[in-house]
Write a protein that holds these residues in place. Structure first.
Motif, PDB file in Angstrom:
ATOM      1  N   GLN A 149       0.811  -1.210   0.000  1.00  0.00           N
ATOM      2  CA  GLN A 149       0.000   0.000   0.000  1.00  0.00           C
ATOM      3  C   GLN A 149       0.849   1.267   0.000  1.00  0.00           C
ATOM      4  OE1 GLN A 149      -3.417   0.275  -0.228  1.00  0.00           O
ATOM      5  NE2 GLN A 149      -3.320  -1.916  -0.692  1.00  0.00           N
ATOM      6  N   TYR A 154       0.127   2.875 -10.001  1.00  0.00           N
ATOM      7  CA  TYR A 154      -0.495   3.541 -11.149  1.00  0.00           C
ATOM      8  C   TYR A 154      -1.585   2.650 -11.736  1.00  0.00           C
ATOM      9  CZ  TYR A 154       3.364   6.960 -11.377  1.00  0.00           C
ATOM     10  OH  TYR A 154       4.267   7.955 -11.103  1.00  0.00           O
ATOM     11  N   LYS A 155      -2.716   3.264 -12.083  1.00  0.00           N
ATOM     12  CA  LYS A 155      -3.830   2.522 -12.687  1.00  0.00           C
ATOM     13  C   LYS A 155      -4.337   3.265 -13.923  1.00  0.00           C
ATOM     14  CE  LYS A 155      -5.693   0.495  -8.408  1.00  0.00           C
ATOM     15  NZ  LYS A 155      -6.914   0.370  -7.553  1.00  0.00           N
ATOM     16  N   HIS A 181      -4.591   7.091 -12.899  1.00  0.00           N
ATOM     17  CA  HIS A 181      -4.750   7.473 -11.498  1.00  0.00           C
ATOM     18  C   HIS A 181      -3.618   6.847 -10.680  1.00  0.00           C
ATOM     19  CE1 HIS A 181      -8.943   9.135 -11.728  1.00  0.00           C
ATOM     20  NE2 HIS A 181      -8.883   8.462 -12.862  1.00  0.00           N
ATOM     21  N   GLU A 183      -2.342   5.812  -6.705  1.00  0.00           N
ATOM     22  CA  GLU A 183      -2.743   5.577  -5.317  1.00  0.00           C
ATOM     23  C   GLU A 183      -1.512   5.259  -4.487  1.00  0.00           C
ATOM     24  OE1 GLU A 183      -5.542   2.392  -5.430  1.00  0.00           O
ATOM     25  OE2 GLU A 183      -7.120   3.593  -6.378  1.00  0.00           O
ATOM     26  N   ASP A 186      -3.616   5.892   1.733  1.00  0.00           N
ATOM     27  CA  ASP A 186      -5.019   6.296   1.607  1.00  0.00           C
ATOM     28  C   ASP A 186      -5.192   7.493   0.685  1.00  0.00           C
ATOM     29  OD1 ASP A 186      -3.827   8.165   3.190  1.00  0.00           O
ATOM     30  OD2 ASP A 186      -5.308   8.105   4.801  1.00  0.00           O
ATOM     31  N   SER A 188      -5.243   9.227  -3.160  1.00  0.00           N
ATOM     32  CA  SER A 188      -5.538   8.882  -4.549  1.00  0.00           C
ATOM     33  C   SER A 188      -5.659  10.175  -5.348  1.00  0.00           C
ATOM     34  CB  SER A 188      -6.833   8.077  -4.642  1.00  0.00           C
ATOM     35  OG  SER A 188      -7.166   7.795  -5.987  1.00  0.00           O
ATOM     36  N   THR A 190      -5.318  12.026  -9.615  1.00  0.00           N
ATOM     37  CA  THR A 190      -5.227  11.834 -11.057  1.00  0.00           C
ATOM     38  C   THR A 190      -3.857  12.280 -11.546  1.00  0.00           C
ATOM     39  OG1 THR A 190      -7.590  12.300 -11.257  1.00  0.00           O
ATOM     40  CG2 THR A 190      -6.299  12.378 -13.278  1.00  0.00           C
ATOM     41  N   THR A 216       2.479  12.612   0.271  1.00  0.00           N
ATOM     42  CA  THR A 216       1.099  12.420  -0.204  1.00  0.00           C
ATOM     43  C   THR A 216       0.083  12.279   0.913  1.00  0.00           C
ATOM     44  OG1 THR A 216       1.541  10.029  -0.392  1.00  0.00           O
ATOM     45  CG2 THR A 216       1.817  11.355  -2.377  1.00  0.00           C
TER      46      THR A 216
END
Length: 217
Positions: A149, A154-155, A181, A183, A186, A188, A190, A216
């Motif tokens: 985590q 990257y998605k 996006h 992450e 916790d 997230s 763009t 972040t």
């Protein structure tokens, strides 16, 4: 190193300077997003050497991160479900093989731009290899583990047409196929599609990973 990326639409020299600059920023972001979509689509279809030559460095690196995040997630799922207990080890071997291919490429005769691009990809994929090796050594098998985590994941989300900087009635806006996006823990957000060029980059260390988490949260 020099790169050339075509704008996805005509940007006329008109309007006030500040308005033109705003449109220029939006056009650059949209253009990079279009190129990223093409890079992701062509990634499994082309031989890797050809794929590397066809796309700018930044989109190569982002696509690599998307692919690494996706493959690592699938490996975790396969191990956890019992479908393939060796999925992470098998992915690790593929990473080593791909890195060996990149090292062979960079030892050949390349243009400076291509050499910098591949060296940056080696740096990024070496980090991914080391992260996955750490999962194997520590026996980590759960996608909810902090070790996973706390990574930048990257998605590519299909059919995401969000354009935060666009005008509502921008009829010249391209029809996007998706969006990237990111992450971490916790958080997230763009991907910004800010053009970064093709410059040498530093190695990624465990301290770098901790800085990503801190910055972040």
């Amino acid at each position: 190193c020099q790169e050339y990326i075509s704008f996805c639409r005509v940007l006329s020299l008109s309007d006030k300077v500040e308005d033109w600059l705003t449109k220029a920023i939006s056009t650059v972001q949209d253009s990079l997003r279009v190129v990223l979509s093409s890079a992701i689509k062509e990634f499994p279809a082309l031989p890797r050497e050809q794929w590397l030559k066809n796309f700018p460095a930044q989109m190569i690196l982002v696509t690599s991160q998307i692919n690494w995040s996706h493959d690592t997630y699938l490996a975790f799922r396969a191990v956890k479900s019992g479908y393939n207990k060796a999925a992470m080890q098998e992915m690790h071997q593929r990473q080593i093989s791909r890195l060996s291919d990149l090292i062979t490429m960079v030892q050949g005769d390349l243009e400076p731009n291509e050499r910098t691009k591949i060296m940056n990809l080696i740096t990024l994929e070496t980090h991914g290899r080391d992260i996955n090796a750490g999962f194997i050594d520590a026996g980590i098998t759960d996608v909810q583990s902090f070790s996973w985590q706390s990574q930048l994941r990257y998605k590519w989300i299909k059919n995401d047409n969000l354009r935060p900087n666009a005008e509502p009635a921008d009829e010249e806006a391209p029809k996007f196929e998706g969006n990237c996006h990111i992450e971490i823990c916790d958080a997230s957000f763009t991907y910004g599609h800010e053009y970064l060029g093709n410059m040498p980059r530093l190695v990624i260390t465990p301290l770098t990973d901790r800085i990503y988490v801190t910055a972040t949260q």
